[in-house]
Design an enzyme around this catalytic site. Structure first.
Site, PDB file in Angstrom:
ATOM      1  N   LYS A 275       0.817  -1.225   0.000  1.00 48.28           N
ATOM      2  CA  LYS A 275       0.000   0.000   0.000  1.00 48.28           C
ATOM      3  C   LYS A 275       0.844   1.265   0.000  1.00 48.28           C
ATOM      4  O   LYS A 275       0.434   2.280  -0.568  1.00 48.28           O
ATOM      5  CB  LYS A 275      -0.966   0.008   1.185  1.00 48.28           C
ATOM      6  CG  LYS A 275      -2.070  -1.025   1.020  1.00 48.28           C
ATOM      7  CD  LYS A 275      -3.289  -0.702   1.860  1.00 48.28           C
ATOM      8  CE  LYS A 275      -4.407  -1.656   1.484  1.00 48.28           C
ATOM      9  NZ  LYS A 275      -5.649  -1.415   2.186  1.00 48.28           N
TER      10      LYS A 275
ATOM     11  N   LYS B 183     -11.419  -3.491  -2.977  1.00 44.28           N
ATOM     12  CA  LYS B 183     -12.361  -2.402  -3.201  1.00 44.28           C
ATOM     13  C   LYS B 183     -11.642  -1.117  -3.568  1.00 44.28           C
ATOM     14  O   LYS B 183     -12.224  -0.232  -4.180  1.00 44.28           O
ATOM     15  CB  LYS B 183     -13.294  -2.215  -2.001  1.00 44.28           C
ATOM     16  CG  LYS B 183     -12.661  -2.024  -0.660  1.00 44.28           C
ATOM     17  CD  LYS B 183     -13.757  -1.815   0.388  1.00 44.28           C
ATOM     18  CE  LYS B 183     -13.758  -2.866   1.455  1.00 44.28           C
ATOM     19  NZ  LYS B 183     -12.612  -2.792   2.362  1.00 44.28           N
TER      20      LYS B 183
ATOM     21  N   LYS C  75      -4.877  -9.448  -5.826  1.00 41.91           N
ATOM     22  CA  LYS C  75      -6.082  -9.652  -5.037  1.00 41.91           C
ATOM     23  C   LYS C  75      -7.198  -8.706  -5.492  1.00 41.91           C
ATOM     24  O   LYS C  75      -6.934  -7.554  -5.819  1.00 41.91           O
ATOM     25  CB  LYS C  75      -5.728  -9.354  -3.574  1.00 41.91           C
ATOM     26  CG  LYS C  75      -6.832  -9.535  -2.588  1.00 41.91           C
ATOM     27  CD  LYS C  75      -6.364  -9.180  -1.175  1.00 41.91           C
ATOM     28  CE  LYS C  75      -6.564  -7.720  -0.828  1.00 41.91           C
ATOM     29  NZ  LYS C  75      -7.948  -7.305  -0.660  1.00 41.91           N
TER      30      LYS C  75
HETATM   31  P1  ATP Z   1      -8.717  -2.265   0.715  1.00 44.31           P
HETATM   32  O1  ATP Z   1      -8.339  -2.433  -0.716  1.00 44.31           O
HETATM   33  O2  ATP Z   1      -9.167  -0.872   1.076  1.00 44.31           O
HETATM   34  O3  ATP Z   1      -7.688  -2.823   1.668  1.00 44.31           O
HETATM   35  P2  ATP Z   1     -10.162  -4.726   0.833  1.00 44.31           P
HETATM   36  O4  ATP Z   1     -11.078  -5.088  -0.278  1.00 44.31           O
HETATM   37  O5  ATP Z   1      -8.834  -5.395   0.929  1.00 44.31           O
HETATM   38  O6  ATP Z   1     -10.033  -3.148   0.884  1.00 44.31           O
HETATM   39  P3  ATP Z   1     -10.494  -4.943   3.699  1.00 44.31           P
HETATM   40  O7  ATP Z   1     -11.474  -4.098   4.436  1.00 44.31           O
HETATM   41  O8  ATP Z   1      -9.048  -4.563   3.771  1.00 44.31           O
HETATM   42  O9  ATP Z   1     -10.977  -5.022   2.174  1.00 44.31           O
HETATM   43  O10 ATP Z   1     -10.641  -6.447   4.183  1.00 44.31           O
HETATM   44  C1  ATP Z   1     -11.829  -6.922   4.838  1.00 44.31           C
HETATM   45  C2  ATP Z   1     -11.828  -8.426   4.860  1.00 44.31           C
HETATM   46  O11 ATP Z   1     -12.016  -8.920   3.528  1.00 44.31           O
HETATM   47  C3  ATP Z   1     -10.520  -9.055   5.361  1.00 44.31           C
HETATM   48  O12 ATP Z   1     -10.842 -10.199   6.145  1.00 44.31           O
HETATM   49  C4  ATP Z   1      -9.819  -9.477   4.105  1.00 44.31           C
HETATM   50  O13 ATP Z   1      -8.948 -10.573   4.303  1.00 44.31           O
HETATM   51  C5  ATP Z   1     -11.005  -9.876   3.239  1.00 44.31           C
HETATM   52  N1  ATP Z   1     -10.686  -9.737   1.821  1.00 44.31           N
HETATM   53  C6  ATP Z   1     -10.368  -8.603   1.171  1.00 44.31           C
HETATM   54  N2  ATP Z   1     -10.143  -8.836  -0.114  1.00 44.31           N
HETATM   55  C7  ATP Z   1     -10.313 -10.180  -0.283  1.00 44.31           C
HETATM   56  C8  ATP Z   1     -10.204 -11.041  -1.402  1.00 44.31           C
HETATM   57  N3  ATP Z   1      -9.887 -10.566  -2.597  1.00 44.31           N
HETATM   58  N4  ATP Z   1     -10.454 -12.359  -1.229  1.00 44.31           N
HETATM   59  C9  ATP Z   1     -10.788 -12.860  -0.019  1.00 44.31           C
HETATM   60  N5  ATP Z   1     -10.899 -12.084   1.083  1.00 44.31           N
HETATM   61  C10 ATP Z   1     -10.669 -10.760   0.954  1.00 44.31           C
HETATM   62 MG    MG Z   2      -7.457  -4.801   2.467  1.00 46.55          MG
END
Ligand code: ATP
Ligand code: MG
Length: 342
Positions: A118, A204, A201
């Site tokens: 990040k 969002k 990955k």
């Molecule tokens: P950001 O990009 O802002 O970090 P994010 O999509 O990674 O957002 P988080 O809020 O950081 O979402 O993560 C929330 C939960 O979702 C965590 O348990 C994380 O492991 C899970 N998660 C996030 N992205 C994935 C993915 N692509 N596949 C499976 N689990 C995910």
């Molecule tokens: Mg995340």
């Protein structure tokens, strides 16, 4: 030292850093729902303090926090059965995080791959909060003495750090106060990948909307994104071994497996030999069938803002009732005068 028995308690959180994705749903939220029940106390959070480690527009942050709450409820989290709240409203998280900033070592934090990803090349310009993120995450979990933390695979390293922090605190002060938490990383979709790049990955915060399926996407958008998802020219294999070195194919199969509550092996037993031209419409249909009831319920709840705000306020009260005594005991252990009499 004897190992204290801790109440079986689940904690997890999602950042209101943008719309919810299919990765968040399959890797986190759906599994949070599965853990509700008599076995555990369940505490689920919208981690707004984590979200602001990178810039968030204030109006968008409020909107995303409420939408995430609507998502939790629409996916099946029952606010009577689970504690549902936003992190900033329980100040004990940030207070314990400060203690943990003083327990964690610089070297531990510098090894975190999320920090490296990040912060990118320009680490000098990243926020101090982004660097300290894992210490706050440890506090989120340990302020409830949570024993089990369901997360996606990307959070594994942060959970190891949480264990290290608990162990070091217990050692430094000669106590058996914080539990050594169990990560729960299970199911067919613990790491949903970007639809545009099977090595990245799904997130969002990815700049490309085509890389992800959002929980608020309509049926046509979901079908279009799956149709355009990157794949290879070969047919699907009949066994999991045949997915090796085919990250995009593996991803779509895993998504299908998680949506249908089965495994990649079971899915391939059914669809092995099919071309993507046939498999993608099947996947799109399944995704729409599973996601559209959730997104319409989210939309309905978003029309009831005061109801959402009340749920969050009640959740914060319940969370504080657990967190405040644990912070007080932590302060006493550390030797802060006045903690015992408050
Ligand atoms: P950001 O990009 O802002 O970090 P994010 O999509 O990674 O957002 P988080 O809020 O950081 O979402 O993560 C929330 C939960 O979702 C965590 O348990 C994380 O492991 C899970 N998660 C996030 N992205 C994935 C993915 N692509 N596949 C499976 N689990 C995910
Ligand atoms: Mg995340």
């Amino acid at each position: 030292m004897t190992q204290t028995q801790f109440t079986p308690r689940v904690f997890s959180g999602i950042q209101p850093s943008g719309g919810l994705t299919l990765g968040n749903y399959l890797g986190a939220m759906k599994r949070f729902v599965d853990m509700q029940g008599p076995e555990f106390e369940t505490i689920y959070c919208m981690v707004d303090l984590h979200a602001i480690t990178v810039w968030q527009d204030p109006a968008a942050l409020s909107h995303n926090t409420r939408e995430l709450c609507a998502g939790y409820i629409a996916a099946g989290i029952d606010p009577e059965q689970s504690i549902l709240f936003n992190q900033s409203q329980v100040p004990e998280h940030a207070q314990l995080a400060w203690i943990f900033n003083c327990v964690a070592r610089m070297g531990w934090m510098q090894r975190m791959t999320q920090w490296k990803d990040k912060a990118g090349k320009n680490t000098q310009n990243a926020s101090l909060g982004l660097f300290a993120y894992p210490a706050l995450m440890a506090a989120d979990i340990l302020i409830y003495h949570a024993t089990h933390v369901p997360v996606g695979e990307d959070q594994k390293q942060h959970l190891e750090l949480t264990r290290d922090i608990a162990i070091k605190f217990n050692n430094d002060f000669g106590v058996d106060f914080f539990p050594v938490t169990e990560p729960v990383i299970e199911g067919a979709a613990t790491r949903v990948m970007s639809l545009r790049d099977g090595s990245k990955k799904m997130s969002k915060s990815d700049p490309s909307d085509m890389s992800r399926i959002n929980m608020t996407d309509d049926a046509d958008t979901i079908a279009k994104k799956i149709r355009k998802a990157k794949t290879d020219p070969d047919a699907l294999p009949s066994e999991v071994d045949g997915l090796e070195d085919r990250p995009e194919a593996r991803n779509l199969v895993n998504i299908y497996a998680a949506l249908s509550d089965s495994s990649a092996a079971q899915v391939l037993a059914d669809v092995g030999g099919k071309q993507f031209g046939e498999f993608k419409p099947m996947l799109a249909e399944l995704a729409v069938e599973k996601l559209s009831p959730i997104s319409s319920e989210m939309a309905r709840l978003m029309g009831e803002q005061s109801e959402i705000d009340q749920i969050l306020a009640r959740g914060a009260e319940k969370a504080r009732a657990i967190a405040a005594p644990i912070l007080k005991q932590t302060y006493e252990i550390v030797g802060m005068v006045g903690a015992a009499s408050r």
